[in-house]
Write an enzyme that holds these catalytic residues in place. Structure first.
Site, PDB file in Angstrom:
ATOM      1  N   SER A   7       4.006 -11.945   8.552  1.00  0.00           N
ATOM      2  CA  SER A   7       4.351 -11.821   9.967  1.00  0.00           C
ATOM      3  C   SER A   7       3.246 -12.426  10.805  1.00  0.00           C
ATOM      4  CB  SER A   7       4.477 -10.346  10.370  1.00  0.00           C
ATOM      5  OG  SER A   7       5.510  -9.747   9.676  1.00  0.00           O
ATOM      6  N   TYR A  21      -0.873 -11.921   1.452  1.00  0.00           N
ATOM      7  CA  TYR A  21      -0.924 -11.214   0.162  1.00  0.00           C
ATOM      8  C   TYR A  21       0.180 -11.724  -0.776  1.00  0.00           C
ATOM      9  CZ  TYR A  21      -3.599  -7.514   2.686  1.00  0.00           C
ATOM     10  OH  TYR A  21      -4.499  -6.802   3.420  1.00  0.00           O
ATOM     11  N   SER A  22       1.445 -11.411  -0.410  1.00  0.00           N
ATOM     12  CA  SER A  22       2.573 -11.681  -1.316  1.00  0.00           C
ATOM     13  C   SER A  22       2.758 -13.160  -1.587  1.00  0.00           C
ATOM     14  CB  SER A  22       3.874 -11.160  -0.697  1.00  0.00           C
ATOM     15  OG  SER A  22       3.856  -9.770  -0.606  1.00  0.00           O
ATOM     16  N   GLU A  27      -3.290   0.179   5.873  1.00  0.00           N
ATOM     17  CA  GLU A  27      -1.985  -0.270   6.341  1.00  0.00           C
ATOM     18  C   GLU A  27      -0.956   0.855   6.221  1.00  0.00           C
ATOM     19  OE1 GLU A  27       0.973  -4.054   5.529  1.00  0.00           O
ATOM     20  OE2 GLU A  27      -0.846  -3.834   4.364  1.00  0.00           O
TER      21      GLU A  27
END
Lengths: 396, 370, 370, 396
Positions: free
Chosen positions: A152, A119-120, A235
């Site tokens: 991660s 995402y980021s 999430e």
């Protein structure tokens, strides 16, 4: 089926299929060392009991699902309650094409594939809708280029849930698509990201001419923002309390009296200043627990309590304040670090790692916006980039 | 500005210092030194010495610039702004100790080396209780033959690795006294300490029957030590103020440049208001450090009180500013490659050295008559 | 929810209470009572009594509802939300004192009047040191004839103007004991105190040879007093939590409605983020007060610890919320006609009654094992 | 003329014209009991020395003006330095028509007229450009209707400096005009405004069909926003430190050791918590003084230092924190008020009156915006009401 019957069934099944000595830690990034057991869980209908039968469920009520989870938890067995907890499977269920769903969901439920989140980006942190990673359609696949960060598990993942821009001429929220990007391919480079804590729990992911089949698109083309919102909601509901305490643990007594013990060990328990601080930090911890308990009690099935959203903000304050207090307790000893100085190591680690909570997953500032707007109904700020074509938006 | 330099001379001096540091003490240099044992850059130190930085306090007769604490403080702001890893703090304290003795022979022997940077001093000041008070001194001195022997422990000694002069504050039968010990003297054990601020050279020093030369005259010498500590606190306050201002500047710069939601993040009140509050912290730190230095230079009666105030105000401002800076940056400052955490590490270290904020506040209240 | 009422009964009870207060305890009523000596509204008290509010703690055998602390706390939230000026806090403490004695005759004589509201109690608890500790008790009791005589001073006695029952905590030769004094007894002087919270009836009471009846059995009775104080603290925490929540609600409401710069002020982060932080304060206060009440109702081992926590958490939340509320409103809340300052006054008063936040934090640390 | 000559001249003049026993308090709202003396000051050219001669000045440098001020201050004489301090006269000088200027300025400089400010409205506090008081041209005068608030001195004022809306169909900053409104007329009702401190330093002013001559317009029609900015800048530069300390003064020792004394009197000076708080609050006070001194020292003539703007924010923090500390010092005694309990009175008064500084003259939040934007150069927020016709703007 009565609850008693269900409990008896699950207990019987676990007795036959699960050895409590196999107890494992929960693994949130997919691939599990217990695939064969998880396959049995899925086959028995315990993985996703509320889902329809054709997808591996038993069309049970959420309450029944929780009974099953409780039985699994009692013996430390993994795999139950994935209809509530499995971010990946739920997202695929909701948005994948039937073909891709049928292919991927069983693998996700049995831990056959590892997953990561793409995402980021360096230029899109708080503002995820500003992603600049691009996916361009070429025949039956998309060519992907860009850079992701704070990922991660990227090194071991088989797929990444990716948001990428597929239309640059519409407002930013309207030109994003959501993919299951295969990670094991040339063009994907994973570099560990060294944190200020001198750890590397995250990675940068450099994507250069990688490809994702068009079949791996979730939701409509350019409709990825909505998919992302669903995934983020899962999430958040799963994350619970992701805050980590001190690293070594050696310098860290447990329980509500932990800070009292720490002060006693440091020989400063008689310092009235420190006593007041201990009271405050300990109170905040207990209050957070009480708030969460009250939120759960007030939680109507399926709706989220206003208090729920406060946990992350509360935890941020607790962690930063505890770091300050631990520093105060130690005085000059806090100059040190390393395994020979576990209490200093803890205080210093916490003073840095508190930012994992106050920045990660949305800064405290973003969190206060969310609370103010979604919980308190305060109006949003004027959003100047909500309607202009993304090409014209300044970001990064 | 109270100093022997004119305003123009001071400006020119600081300008040269800035240029030197911009050239020789970049973030890359600092990171390189963090990885090296001792974290000492002999070349940088030599260049600073050429400029006269180590000798700012030393009178020209002994080879220094004699510029006094007010100029020292300004120089420390510049060193602090770039996290310069130098033995300046030890040098300042050692210089002030020697000057405080008022012994011309000792001054003539030690000050020239301190002034030209060839002597790098370490000062064993406090014991493991580490409060930088007379009570914390944990080295005992006993007369032996013509000299003295030292036994005990000194903690958190700065710059011991690079030092070629060791001054020891010890408890003699007649009170606190100052001693000199030869580098590598028998019975002395230097145990480097792993510091959270990785630019910091810290060590514990153990003394077992170490031969020492007494430098201070008979009688309790704590007053001399306290004066030297106050000089050190002025220098430290300057470092903190300079660091605070630099962090503030790059943080507001980032807030102007970084865009999210189509806007500079500094246009959001959450960030803008933090910046406004930090401006107050930053400017107050500068005011406090400079005022303390000038009061000391002027020999003002309230100099010790101003030093207490500067000590805790600058320490707190630095810690708060570096902490808020990380939050204002967001994720980028959670990475090792970003400099924000280096400043936070320094701020946390500086807040402990030479006495905690809480201790300095307590001293301040006493000085207010409480 | 730990109480003798079902969830439905509790809801219905609170709903009636809310309706009564909305009708009979408007801001206008509160302001009217502020101007009257004693600040007591006999009519409101009578109606609350009809509902059973004063008797919530009293067992049905003595005319009460026997609903226990958890329901009391919820009722206090409602009373606190509207700043109801009532003698409820004194009533609660007096009730708990009488119940703590465990003397059936005394209970049978006093509890029915307390339960039906016809008895309004004042409790002389602390001396001028005003720490609500055994050490602060400054009335001495000496046996005289068949009874006792009291000498000394009680400070900050609540609701003395309206009271027709006065209980006195005094130091007898065998320790702290509880006494009853007739209203208007000879030698007793009641000096009303001007309170910053103008809804509060406060008085100093002087005792000079005042005849008193001892209620407590021989032996030190401080434990009974402390238990009654804890019951009072639970009630007070409820009042604070209710007040906090109400202030929070009208403040966020204003932030939604008030427009400046063409936008609701609540759309500005400065206001929005204060509101988010206050939600945490407000919800935490509610959690703390309810948890303490339930722990007390359940006779949980950690009840006293939960009460300490609630005492300082609710006091601090109320003060902070009312203080921030004025800032968030801006100029309008700087005017007398706006209710914000009435809540701030109450919050500041409540933060002192029955022991300060700092004292409660200290007690909490002791309870944590420190 | 050398400085020495000027000083000698002023000293001689003061010796001849001013009796030090007449010393008065500075009066910022115009009408002065010392009109005849002020007339002499004006005639001597000391009132506005930097102004041109035809307006009563002597075309002196600002430095010379300060020398005069210093001499006046030394003997406590009023009237000098009005070219720096007199808000009313400076505003009129800059923007009034020559006719009105020549009529009003001498009166303002000699304290012959009382003045008040008619800026804020119930719906326009932080956002002054949102005023809804209207001024409608009727022949050679404007008819004024509306309500103003937070007006000091309204009851005794002869004129009010008024901002009112004269065009509703243009953006809000562009439809405002600035007037000298005569206050002594029917249609103006002044009501004292009771503050939370139970004082009434301000008024509400209700304006119903009042009139102001068109000649009293300052600056162009609909050009009042710029006039207001000038007037506000004068006001800010004059205000200095308007914060008031405790009311009674009885419970308030003076000097840097004041809080130490207060704690000693309250018998809590040995409380380590209180000692730390005393250190903090006292330090903030001293730091504010140091900052101001440094700002003045750094102040180039005519330009304002960045530190200057911090004073109000700093003072707000000091006052609120001192109120908290005084409350902490007193404990239960802070429950009281009234003349018999001066320390409690002081603590409670301060706890309320601190908002005079943190809200009045621009809230702390507005002040942080100003510092962020004007001092630090951070961008402004998007302003949605900057361009739309005022009729369409939501306010109040």
């Amino acid at each position: 089926m009565t609850d008693e019957e269900l409990i008896a069934e699950v207990r019987g099944w676990l007795a036959a299929n699960w050895n409590p000595r196999d107890k494992v830690q929960a693994e949130s990034f997919g691939r599990s060392p217990y695939q064969s057991f998880l396959e049995k869980v899925l086959a028995a209908g315990y993985a996703v009991p509320s889902w329809p039968k054709e997808l591996g469920g038993r069309a049970m009520t959420p309450a029944q699902g929780r009974l099953i989870e409780r039985e699994f938890a009692a013996v430390g067995a993994p795999g139950a309650g994935q209809d509530r907890h499995n971010l990946w499977a739920n997202t695929a269920l909701a948005y994948a094409t039937p073909e891709f769903r049928d292919e991927i969901v069983p693998k996700l439920l049995t831990g056959a594939v590892g997953m990561c989140l793409l995402y980021s980006e360096p230029g899109a942190g708080s503002d995820l809708a500003a992603v600049r990673t691009r996916a361009d359609l070429e025949g039956d696949r998309f060519r992907v280029n860009g850079q992701k960060v704070w990922t991660s598990g990227a090194a071991i993942a088989d797929y990444g849930m990716l948001i990428a821009r597929t239309d640059w001429d519409v407002p930013k929220h309207l030109g994003i698509s959501f993919f299951f990007l295969p990670m094991k391919q040339p063009g994907i480079e994973v570099r560990p990201l060294r944190q200020i804590t001198d750890e590397a729990h995250f990675n940068e992911v450099f994507i250069t001419d990688a490809f994702v089949p068009a079949a791996n698109l979730l939701g409509p083309l350019n409709g990825g923002w909505k998919v992302l919102q669903t995934a983020l909601a899962y999430e958040r509901s799963v994350m619970g309390d992701a805050a980590r305490g001190p690293r070594s643990g050696k310098g860290s007594p447990k329980g509500d009296g932990a800070l009292v013990e720490l002060a006693r060990e440091a020989g400063v328990l008689d310092d009235p200043l420190i006593r007041q601080e201990i009271a405050q930090v300990t109170a905040w911890k207990i209050l957070n627990r009480m708030n969460n308990a009250r939120a759960k009690a007030e939680l109507k099935r399926g709706t989220s309590s206003p208090i729920m959203s406060l946990g992350k903000l509360a935890m941020s304050r607790i962690l930063h304040q505890e770091a300050r207090l631990r520093t105060l307790l130690l005085g000059a000893d806090s100059l040190l670090e390393g395994p020979d100085h576990p209490r200093a190591e803890d205080a210093n680690f916490l003073s840095l790692n508190a930012y994992f909570t106050s920045i990660g997953g949305g800064t405290d500032q973003i969190q206060r916006n969310i609370i103010g707007e979604r919980v308190l109904g305060l109006p949003k700020e004027p959003e100047i980039d909500r309607t202009m074509p993304f090409r014209e938006v300044r970001s990064g | 500005m109270t100093s022997s330099l004119s305003a123009e001379e001071l400006d020119a001096f600081l300008e040269s210092l800035k240029r030197l540091l911009a050239d020789r003490c970049t973030e890359g240099d600092v990171r390189r030194l963090m990885e090296q044992p001792g974290h000492h850059d002999a070349d940088l130190w030599a260049r600073l010495s050429e400029m006269g930085v180590p000798g700012l306090l030393v009178e020209p007769a002994h080879g220094g610039l004699g510029a006094g604490p007010a100029v020292l403080e300004r120089a420390m702001e510049e060193l602090g702004a770039v996290l310069a890893p130098t033995p300046i703090l030890s040098t300042v304290i050692a210089t002030a100790l020697v000057q405080g003795l008022g012994d011309e022979a000792v001054s003539a022997r030690l000050l020239p080396g301190l002034a030209d940077g060839s002597t790098i001093a370490a000062v064993a000041l406090t014991g493991p209780a580490a409060k930088w008070t007379a009570e914390s001194v944990a080295v005992a001195a006993i007369p032996e033959g013509n000299g003295w022997r030292l036994d005990g422990k000194a903690a958190f000694v700065l710059h011991a690795s690079a030092a070629n002069l060791l001054l020891v504050v010890a408890r003699a039968p007649d009170g606190i006294a100052l001693f000199e010990v030869e580098a590598g003297a028998k019975g002395m054990s230097v145990a480097p300490l792993p510091a959270f601020d990785r630019t910091l050279d810290l060590a514990d020093i153990g003394f077992e029957g170490v031969a020492a030369v007494r430098l201070s005259a008979p009688g309790d010498g704590w007053a001399v030590v306290e004066q030297a500590l106050d000089m050190g606190r002025v220098a430290l306050a300057g470092e903190q103020a300079g660091g605070t201002r630099r962090v503030f500047e790059f943080t507001t710069g980032y807030a102007r440049d970084r865009h999210q939601f189509g806007r500079a993040i500094g246009s959001f009140q959450a960030i803008k208001h933090m910046a406004a509050d930090l401006l107050l912290e930053s400017e107050s730190a500068i005011s406090a450090a400079r005022h303390a230095a000038e009061a000391l230079a002027d020999g003002a009666a309230d100099a010790p009180q101003s030093i207490s105030l500067a000590a805790f105000a600058c320490a707190d401002a630095y810690v708060r500013t570096t902490a808020d800076s990380i939050q204002m940056h967001g994720g980028i400052a959670f990475t090792w490659v970003h400099p924000a955490h280096l400043y936070l590490r320094r701020a946390r270290a500086d807040a402990q050295l030479l006495g905690s904020s809480a201790a300095m506040r307590e001293r301040f209240v006493q000085q207010l008559g409480g």
